[in-house]
Motif scaffolding. Structure first.
Motif, PDB file in Angstrom:
ATOM      1  N   TYR A  60      23.923  -3.423 -36.755  1.00  0.00           N
ATOM      2  CA  TYR A  60      24.151  -3.857 -38.144  1.00  0.00           C
ATOM      3  C   TYR A  60      24.501  -5.341 -38.196  1.00  0.00           C
ATOM      4  O   TYR A  60      24.002  -6.084 -39.039  1.00  0.00           O
ATOM      5  CB  TYR A  60      25.268  -3.023 -38.775  1.00  0.00           C
ATOM      6  N   THR A  61      25.349  -5.775 -37.268  1.00  0.00           N
ATOM      7  CA  THR A  61      25.758  -7.181 -37.225  1.00  0.00           C
ATOM      8  C   THR A  61      24.566  -8.083 -36.919  1.00  0.00           C
ATOM      9  O   THR A  61      24.402  -9.142 -37.527  1.00  0.00           O
ATOM     10  CB  THR A  61      26.867  -7.378 -36.166  1.00  0.00           C
ATOM     11  N   VAL A  62      23.730  -7.656 -35.995  1.00  0.00           N
ATOM     12  CA  VAL A  62      22.527  -8.426 -35.654  1.00  0.00           C
ATOM     13  C   VAL A  62      21.575  -8.477 -36.853  1.00  0.00           C
ATOM     14  O   VAL A  62      20.941  -9.496 -37.120  1.00  0.00           O
ATOM     15  CB  VAL A  62      21.828  -7.814 -34.415  1.00  0.00           C
ATOM     16  N   LEU A  63      21.501  -7.376 -37.613  1.00  0.00           N
ATOM     17  CA  LEU A  63      20.656  -7.330 -38.804  1.00  0.00           C
ATOM     18  C   LEU A  63      21.088  -8.387 -39.820  1.00  0.00           C
ATOM     19  O   LEU A  63      20.244  -8.999 -40.481  1.00  0.00           O
ATOM     20  CB  LEU A  63      20.719  -5.939 -39.434  1.00  0.00           C
ATOM     21  N   GLN A  64      22.382  -8.648 -39.926  1.00  0.00           N
ATOM     22  CA  GLN A  64      22.896  -9.661 -40.852  1.00  0.00           C
ATOM     23  C   GLN A  64      22.428 -11.065 -40.472  1.00  0.00           C
ATOM     24  O   GLN A  64      22.414 -11.970 -41.298  1.00  0.00           O
ATOM     25  CB  GLN A  64      24.436  -9.644 -40.883  1.00  0.00           C
ATOM     26  N   SER A  65      22.057 -11.233 -39.203  1.00  0.00           N
ATOM     27  CA  SER A  65      21.576 -12.533 -38.718  1.00  0.00           C
ATOM     28  C   SER A  65      20.066 -12.671 -38.858  1.00  0.00           C
ATOM     29  O   SER A  65      19.459 -13.549 -38.240  1.00  0.00           O
ATOM     30  CB  SER A  65      21.967 -12.718 -37.245  1.00  0.00           C
ATOM     31  N   ASN A  66      19.447 -11.762 -39.633  1.00  0.00           N
ATOM     32  CA  ASN A  66      17.995 -11.783 -39.876  1.00  0.00           C
ATOM     33  C   ASN A  66      17.164 -11.594 -38.611  1.00  0.00           C
ATOM     34  O   ASN A  66      16.068 -12.129 -38.500  1.00  0.00           O
ATOM     35  CB  ASN A  66      17.574 -13.079 -40.591  1.00  0.00           C
ATOM     36  N   ARG A  67      17.713 -10.855 -37.653  1.00  0.00           N
ATOM     37  CA  ARG A  67      16.957 -10.519 -36.446  1.00  0.00           C
ATOM     38  C   ARG A  67      16.632  -9.030 -36.505  1.00  0.00           C
ATOM     39  O   ARG A  67      17.208  -8.216 -35.793  1.00  0.00           O
ATOM     40  CB  ARG A  67      17.752 -10.886 -35.204  1.00  0.00           C
TER      41      ARG A  67
ATOM     42  N   ILE B 117      14.006  -7.117 -35.757  1.00  0.00           N
ATOM     43  CA  ILE B 117      13.372  -6.396 -34.648  1.00  0.00           C
ATOM     44  C   ILE B 117      14.425  -6.004 -33.610  1.00  0.00           C
ATOM     45  O   ILE B 117      14.459  -4.859 -33.148  1.00  0.00           O
ATOM     46  CB  ILE B 117      12.245  -7.233 -33.997  1.00  0.00           C
ATOM     47  N   ILE B 118      15.303  -6.938 -33.274  1.00  0.00           N
ATOM     48  CA  ILE B 118      16.366  -6.647 -32.306  1.00  0.00           C
ATOM     49  C   ILE B 118      17.297  -5.577 -32.860  1.00  0.00           C
ATOM     50  O   ILE B 118      17.700  -4.648 -32.145  1.00  0.00           O
ATOM     51  CB  ILE B 118      17.154  -7.924 -31.946  1.00  0.00           C
ATOM     52  N   SER B 119      17.648  -5.691 -34.138  1.00  0.00           N
ATOM     53  CA  SER B 119      18.564  -4.714 -34.735  1.00  0.00           C
ATOM     54  C   SER B 119      17.937  -3.321 -34.760  1.00  0.00           C
ATOM     55  O   SER B 119      18.625  -2.324 -34.523  1.00  0.00           O
ATOM     56  CB  SER B 119      18.985  -5.145 -36.138  1.00  0.00           C
ATOM     57  N   LYS B 120      16.639  -3.225 -35.041  1.00  0.00           N
ATOM     58  CA  LYS B 120      15.965  -1.926 -35.028  1.00  0.00           C
ATOM     59  C   LYS B 120      15.957  -1.324 -33.628  1.00  0.00           C
ATOM     60  O   LYS B 120      16.181  -0.118 -33.462  1.00  0.00           O
ATOM     61  CB  LYS B 120      14.532  -2.068 -35.550  1.00  0.00           C
ATOM     62  N   CYS B 121      15.709  -2.155 -32.639  1.00  0.00           N
ATOM     63  CA  CYS B 121      15.731  -1.671 -31.246  1.00  0.00           C
ATOM     64  C   CYS B 121      17.117  -1.158 -30.866  1.00  0.00           C
ATOM     65  O   CYS B 121      17.255  -0.107 -30.238  1.00  0.00           O
ATOM     66  CB  CYS B 121      15.291  -2.779 -30.291  1.00  0.00           C
ATOM     67  N   LEU B 122      18.155  -1.899 -31.260  1.00  0.00           N
ATOM     68  CA  LEU B 122      19.525  -1.472 -30.977  1.00  0.00           C
ATOM     69  C   LEU B 122      19.860  -0.173 -31.716  1.00  0.00           C
ATOM     70  O   LEU B 122      20.523   0.714 -31.158  1.00  0.00           O
ATOM     71  CB  LEU B 122      20.517  -2.569 -31.377  1.00  0.00           C
ATOM     72  N   ALA B 123      19.411  -0.064 -32.955  1.00  0.00           N
ATOM     73  CA  ALA B 123      19.671   1.150 -33.738  1.00  0.00           C
ATOM     74  C   ALA B 123      19.008   2.362 -33.098  1.00  0.00           C
ATOM     75  O   ALA B 123      19.609   3.439 -32.997  1.00  0.00           O
ATOM     76  CB  ALA B 123      19.188   0.972 -35.171  1.00  0.00           C
ATOM     77  N   ILE B 124      17.775   2.190 -32.645  1.00  0.00           N
ATOM     78  CA  ILE B 124      17.074   3.283 -31.964  1.00  0.00           C
ATOM     79  C   ILE B 124      17.781   3.624 -30.661  1.00  0.00           C
ATOM     80  O   ILE B 124      17.955   4.796 -30.310  1.00  0.00           O
ATOM     81  CB  ILE B 124      15.585   2.925 -31.733  1.00  0.00           C
ATOM     82  N   PHE B 125      18.223   2.592 -29.936  1.00  0.00           N
ATOM     83  CA  PHE B 125      18.962   2.811 -28.687  1.00  0.00           C
ATOM     84  C   PHE B 125      20.250   3.598 -28.959  1.00  0.00           C
ATOM     85  O   PHE B 125      20.627   4.482 -28.176  1.00  0.00           O
ATOM     86  CB  PHE B 125      19.276   1.466 -28.033  1.00  0.00           C
ATOM     87  N   ALA B 126      20.925   3.308 -30.063  1.00  0.00           N
ATOM     88  CA  ALA B 126      22.170   4.010 -30.413  1.00  0.00           C
ATOM     89  C   ALA B 126      21.932   5.505 -30.577  1.00  0.00           C
ATOM     90  O   ALA B 126      22.808   6.316 -30.252  1.00  0.00           O
ATOM     91  CB  ALA B 126      22.775   3.418 -31.683  1.00  0.00           C
TER      92      ALA B 126
END
Length: 199
Positions: A167-174, A176-185
């Motif tokens: 979620y925090t990474v998503l706030q930084s407009n990244r 793709i990375i945030s989606k990968c982290l969310a899927i990893f979670a």
């Protein structure tokens, strides 16, 4: 329980004491998180396997690993899926995290300590990036029992922490990375699939 109450009192008292310093608000926040989350990491990392209902199960999983090769870890995950069924596949993320630590140390206390550092650092960073008040976030984290839950529901807390980081990474407009982290979670707990539409 005394140590938990002392932890909560320190979370309030340390904010009060920091108000008498000349540090900038940003530096006060960093210092506050350090002097509150470091003791929590130590407390959580030095606990015995019997502290937390599920801790013993994950301690047993860690101590039951014998082969140090990473390829055997992948085979173990496939074996885990075979014996537990695909419904328990989300636990594979925690299993691989456990296996990664076991490659470097076979000491169960090291496992607890590194788990504590990773999870609590993740939550501290989440507070730093998203909260307007470090001390209120920390007091709620301790006072509402979430810190104590990191002793018990280790796999779920790891997944929630990764989702908070996503979620925090998503706030930084990244995105793709945030989606990968969310899927990893979701590899830590299936219920986190409910959060995927928000990414």
């Amino acid at each position: 329980m005394t140590i938990y109450f002392l932890n909560l009192i320190w979370a309030i008292l340390s904010e009060f004491l920091l108000n008498f310093t000349n540090f900038s608000r940003r530096n006060k926040d960093k210092i506050y998180l350090l002097i509150n989350f470091l003791p929590m990491m130590i407390m959580s990392g030095l606990r015995k396997a019997g502290v937390g209902c599920d801790s013993g199960m994950y301690y047993g999983l860690f101590m039951g690993m014998t082969d140090d090769s990473f390829s055997s870890r992948i085979e173990d995950v496939e074996y885990l899926i075979d014996i537990t069924g695909k419904d328990n596949l989300p636990e594979a993320g925690f299993y691989l995290f456990t296996a990664l630590i076991h490659m470097f140390s076979e000491n169960g206390q090291v496992f607890f300590f590194l788990y504590s550092v990773v999870v609590l650092t993740g939550f501290a960073w989440f507070f730093y990036k998203n909260s307007s008040s470090m001390w209120i976030s920390t007091v709620f984290f301790i006072g509402m029992g979430f810190f104590v839950e990191t002793f018990n529901t280790m796999r779920q807390c790891m997944g929630i922490m990764v989702m908070c980081v996503a979620y925090t990474v998503l706030q930084s407009n990244r995105s793709i990375i945030s989606k990968c982290l969310a899927i990893f979670a979701t590899r830590f707990h299936n219920s986190l699939l409910l959060m995927i539409p928000f990414f």
